[in-house]
Design an enzyme around this catalytic site. Structure first.
Site, PDB file in Angstrom:
ATOM      1  N   HIS A  98     -27.723  18.204  22.068  1.00  0.00           N
ATOM      2  CA  HIS A  98     -27.288  17.287  23.008  1.00  0.00           C
ATOM      3  C   HIS A  98     -28.014  16.156  23.418  1.00  0.00           C
ATOM      4  O   HIS A  98     -29.310  16.417  23.643  1.00  0.00           O
ATOM      5  CB  HIS A  98     -27.374  18.107  24.251  1.00  0.00           C
ATOM      6  N   ALA A 124       0.998  -1.251  -0.070  1.00  0.00           N
ATOM      7  CA  ALA A 124       0.079   0.138   0.123  1.00  0.00           C
ATOM      8  C   ALA A 124       1.024   1.210   0.101  1.00  0.00           C
ATOM      9  O   ALA A 124       0.921   2.038   0.858  1.00  0.00           O
ATOM     10  CB  ALA A 124      -0.911   0.088   1.165  1.00  0.00           C
ATOM     11  N   ARG A 142      -0.531   5.325  -5.181  1.00  0.00           N
ATOM     12  CA  ARG A 142      -1.327   4.939  -6.631  1.00  0.00           C
ATOM     13  C   ARG A 142      -0.700   5.873  -7.676  1.00  0.00           C
ATOM     14  O   ARG A 142      -0.371   7.020  -7.302  1.00  0.00           O
ATOM     15  CB  ARG A 142      -2.913   5.030  -6.471  1.00  0.00           C
TER      16      ARG A 142
HETATM   17  P1  NAI Z   1      -0.367   6.555   0.557  1.00  0.00           P
HETATM   18  O1  NAI Z   1       0.193   7.563  -0.403  1.00  0.00           O
HETATM   19  O2  NAI Z   1      -1.477   7.390   1.507  1.00  0.00           O
HETATM   20  O3  NAI Z   1       0.532   6.022   1.599  1.00  0.00           O
HETATM   21  C1  NAI Z   1       1.779   5.316   1.145  1.00  0.00           C
HETATM   22  C2  NAI Z   1       2.659   5.172   2.159  1.00  0.00           C
HETATM   23  O4  NAI Z   1       3.790   4.246   1.862  1.00  0.00           O
HETATM   24  C3  NAI Z   1       3.365   6.258   2.877  1.00  0.00           C
HETATM   25  O5  NAI Z   1       3.197   6.556   3.976  1.00  0.00           O
HETATM   26  C4  NAI Z   1       4.806   6.111   2.082  1.00  0.00           C
HETATM   27  O6  NAI Z   1       5.820   6.964   3.020  1.00  0.00           O
HETATM   28  C5  NAI Z   1       4.878   4.629   2.435  1.00  0.00           C
HETATM   29  N1  NAI Z   1       6.104   3.867   1.643  1.00  0.00           N
HETATM   30  C6  NAI Z   1       6.333   4.453   0.253  1.00  0.00           C
HETATM   31  N2  NAI Z   1       7.637   3.374  -0.197  1.00  0.00           N
HETATM   32  C7  NAI Z   1       7.844   2.631   1.054  1.00  0.00           C
HETATM   33  C8  NAI Z   1       8.923   1.884   1.225  1.00  0.00           C
HETATM   34  N3  NAI Z   1       9.544   1.252   0.120  1.00  0.00           N
HETATM   35  N4  NAI Z   1       8.829   1.428   2.234  1.00  0.00           N
HETATM   36  C9  NAI Z   1       8.049   1.512   3.574  1.00  0.00           C
HETATM   37  N5  NAI Z   1       7.075   2.543   3.253  1.00  0.00           N
HETATM   38  C10 NAI Z   1       6.994   2.949   2.067  1.00  0.00           C
HETATM   39  O7  NAI Z   1      -0.896   5.750  -0.284  1.00  0.00           O
HETATM   40  P2  NAI Z   1      -2.051   4.330  -0.092  1.00  0.00           P
HETATM   41  O8  NAI Z   1      -2.278   4.195   1.328  1.00  0.00           O
HETATM   42  O9  NAI Z   1      -1.900   3.334  -1.012  1.00  0.00           O
HETATM   43  O10 NAI Z   1      -3.425   5.195  -0.773  1.00  0.00           O
HETATM   44  C11 NAI Z   1      -3.416   5.499  -2.306  1.00  0.00           C
HETATM   45  C12 NAI Z   1      -4.265   6.520  -2.475  1.00  0.00           C
HETATM   46  O11 NAI Z   1      -5.655   6.274  -2.362  1.00  0.00           O
HETATM   47  C13 NAI Z   1      -3.907   7.764  -1.468  1.00  0.00           C
HETATM   48  O12 NAI Z   1      -3.931   8.863  -2.424  1.00  0.00           O
HETATM   49  C14 NAI Z   1      -5.254   7.791  -0.710  1.00  0.00           C
HETATM   50  O13 NAI Z   1      -5.489   9.125  -0.239  1.00  0.00           O
HETATM   51  C15 NAI Z   1      -6.296   6.785  -1.504  1.00  0.00           C
HETATM   52  N6  NAI Z   1      -7.246   6.428  -0.574  1.00  0.00           N
HETATM   53  C16 NAI Z   1      -8.084   7.240   0.018  1.00  0.00           C
HETATM   54  C17 NAI Z   1      -9.004   6.522   1.028  1.00  0.00           C
HETATM   55  C18 NAI Z   1      -9.953   7.358   1.874  1.00  0.00           C
HETATM   56  O14 NAI Z   1     -10.116   8.575   1.435  1.00  0.00           O
HETATM   57  N7  NAI Z   1     -10.580   6.819   2.727  1.00  0.00           N
HETATM   58  C19 NAI Z   1      -8.950   5.301   0.943  1.00  0.00           C
HETATM   59  C20 NAI Z   1      -8.057   4.555   0.238  1.00  0.00           C
HETATM   60  C21 NAI Z   1      -7.197   4.958  -0.370  1.00  0.00           C
END
Ligand code: NAI
Length: 462
Positions: free
Chosen positions: A441, A266, A269
């Site tokens: 409330h 994760a 994207r």
């Molecule tokens: P993200 O960008 O939120 O987090 C990815 C994390 O992976 C970061 O903290 C980064 O530092 C870490 N990372 C990257 N390379 C790494 C490595 N080699 N080793 C260790 N850690 C590493 O990405 P995520 O969670 O995959 O989500 C993708 C997109 O989808 C985001 O833009 C998110 O906002 C969106 N999304 C939004 C949701 C919501 O609004 N509830 C739900 C699911 C996704």
């Protein structure tokens, strides 16, 4: 003459909303979608199925941990994983069918297949060529893995595979402490898996207000999730029935290995534009692969627009929806507009985490004088009654004008609570405006008002 006024490519939240709004504005609209069902990543393999699993496992947690406290005696709940996945699929099916209904109601033509832009005003789908006065690219994004990791969507999975695992793993390593990692990590932790999250940075949820991120990590740790921070994952590979992940701690470069039944990648994207023929059409891209657009969502080729995850900005369904409506209005000759300063972000764990506007760190960096009003859910009767008093509301306002600059909430219903602050910010409200608004409330919303009171003469219940 063109077949359509507008062809939208992609039927995710950006594309389908754009198509509907354009049809409402009197345009003849088609939407091209290659999946079997409408709704894009969000409805099919993203927001909606993950929320179903989050709901089911939250109920499980309640039954296991809180029922007895309320005098409810039930046998230990058992998880029927296949039935839980069927419930999730039902929720998805209901929603995707709903978009089909809305397309029919608004007379939007669904062209089934994968689109290629043959020329400005020409979209090829299979062997058919369709003409349009305008084209909107709303093709979204796809998971971006790391070099050295071969995703098989079985043992080493992205968010897509994590929704359909054959069985609940005993152990799971999550690479990346972002939104996907923490939401899906929560699901499997509640189902009994030992979840370890490995994150490159020294804090979870990059970009979040640091105080909230710290409190969030503490709560998730209490729920049994382990964190390895400041660790760069180097690779992951199949190892027997499971997989092993190697990482290096950034502080001393020491190498480590961890094994698990399932690995969830994760790490973000990237825009999904494969096969669209962008290069041949002369559409300019930015260095990170997003389509370059101006403030009106126009690409470098006249008549072709782009929105959502395929362009810059937060990869959020609701940001794409707003852009979809705005670009439809621009194409219809009206004034479409998105206020990027007021786009909420929500993480649907328990407790939920929500934010809008600037973090304290961002305000500090800007040098603007500010004040903080904080209120803990410990002082909120409703939250205490449902065992959800962990967390707080943090409201940030300009020290001189009292105008609200941002709000960060960790606590029950945070994803809904944030919207009163969004509306307030859209109206340029002050913290006092919120503080003077009567709140029913007992509700969780009272915590937002109390945080606003704390920006002035003080909260009452703290
Ligand atoms: P993200 O960008 O939120 O987090 C990815 C994390 O992976 C970061 O903290 C980064 O530092 C870490 N990372 C990257 N390379 C790494 C490595 N080699 N080793 C260790 N850690 C590493 O990405 P995520 O969670 O995959 O989500 C993708 C997109 O989808 C985001 O833009 C998110 O906002 C969106 N999304 C939004 C949701 C919501 O609004 N509830 C739900 C699911 C996704």
């Amino acid at each position: 003459m063109a077949d359509f006024d507008l062809i939208v490519i992609g039927a995710g939240p950006g594309g389908y909303v754009c198509a509907i709004r354009a049809a409402q504005l009197g345009l003849k609209v088609a939407c091209v979608e290659g999946r079997e069902t409408l709704g894009g990543t969000c409805l099919n393999v993203g927001c909606i199925p993950s929320k179903a699993l989050l709901n089911a496992t939250h109920q499980l947690h309640e039954a296991e941990h809180n029922f007895e406290k309320m005098g409810l005696k039930v046998a230990k709940p058992k998880v029927d994983w296949e039935a839980m996945k069927a419930y999730k699929d039902d929720v998805v099916g209901g929603n995707t069918k709903g978009i089909e209904f809305l397309f029919k109601k608004n007379k939007v033509t669904w062209i089934k297949g994968w689109a290629q832009i043959a020329a400005p005003g020409k979209v090829k789908v299979g062997d058919d060529m369709h003409g349009a006065k305008a084209i909107v690219i709303a093709t979204g994004s796809e998971p971006s893995s790391l070099p050295g990791i071969a995703v098989d969507e079985d043992v080493i999975v992205t968010s897509t595979g994590a929704l359909t695992l054959g069985k609940v793993p005993k152990s799971m390593v999550v690479i990346g402490a972002g939104v996907i990692g923490l939401e899906m990590g929560s699901v499997y932790a509640r189902l009994g898996a030992q979840v370890t999250v490995i994150e490159y940075l020294d804090a979870i949820t990059p970009g979040m207000d640091a105080e909230v991120a710290k409190a969030f990590q503490k709560i998730l740790t209490k729920q049994g999730i382990k964190f390895v921070l400041g660790a760069a994952v180097k690779g992951a590979s199949r190892d027997g029935k499971g997989a092993s992940v190697t990482y290096a701690l950034r502080k001393d470069d020491s190498e480590h290995e961890i094994k698990a039944d399932t690995v969830l990648v994760a790490t973000g994207r990237k825009p999904f534009t494969d096969g669209l023929g962008l290069e041949a059409a002369g559409i300019e891209l930015l260095p990170r692969g997003q389509i370059k657009t101006d403030a009106q969502f126009a690409t470098s080729v006249p008549g072709i627009y782009a929105i959502g995850d395929a362009i810059v900005g937060p990869m959020l369904a609701h940001k794409a929806e707003d852009e979809g409506m705005a670009v439809a209005e621009v194409i219809a000759g009206k004034h479409g507009h998105v206020n990027y300063d007021v786009i909420p972000g929500v993480i649907y764990t328990a407790p939920e985490v929500a934010s809008v506007g600037q973090t304290e760190e961002q305000i500090k960096e800007s040098g603007r004088p500010y004040k903080v009003g904080k209120f803990s859910f410990m002082g909120n009767a409703r939250a205490k009654a449902v065992f959800q008093a962990d967390g707080f509301v943090k409201l940030l306002a300009d020290k001189e004008t009292d105008r609200i600059l941002g709000c960060h909430i960790i606590g029950p219903g945070a994803g809904d609570l944030i919207h009163e602050v969004c509306v307030a910010m859209e109206f340029g409200a002050s913290a006092q405006d919120l503080a003077l608004t009567c709140h029913a409330h007992p509700t969780y919303s009272e915590a937002v008002r109390e945080a606003a009171l704390a920006c002035g003469d003080g909260a009452i219940h703290m």
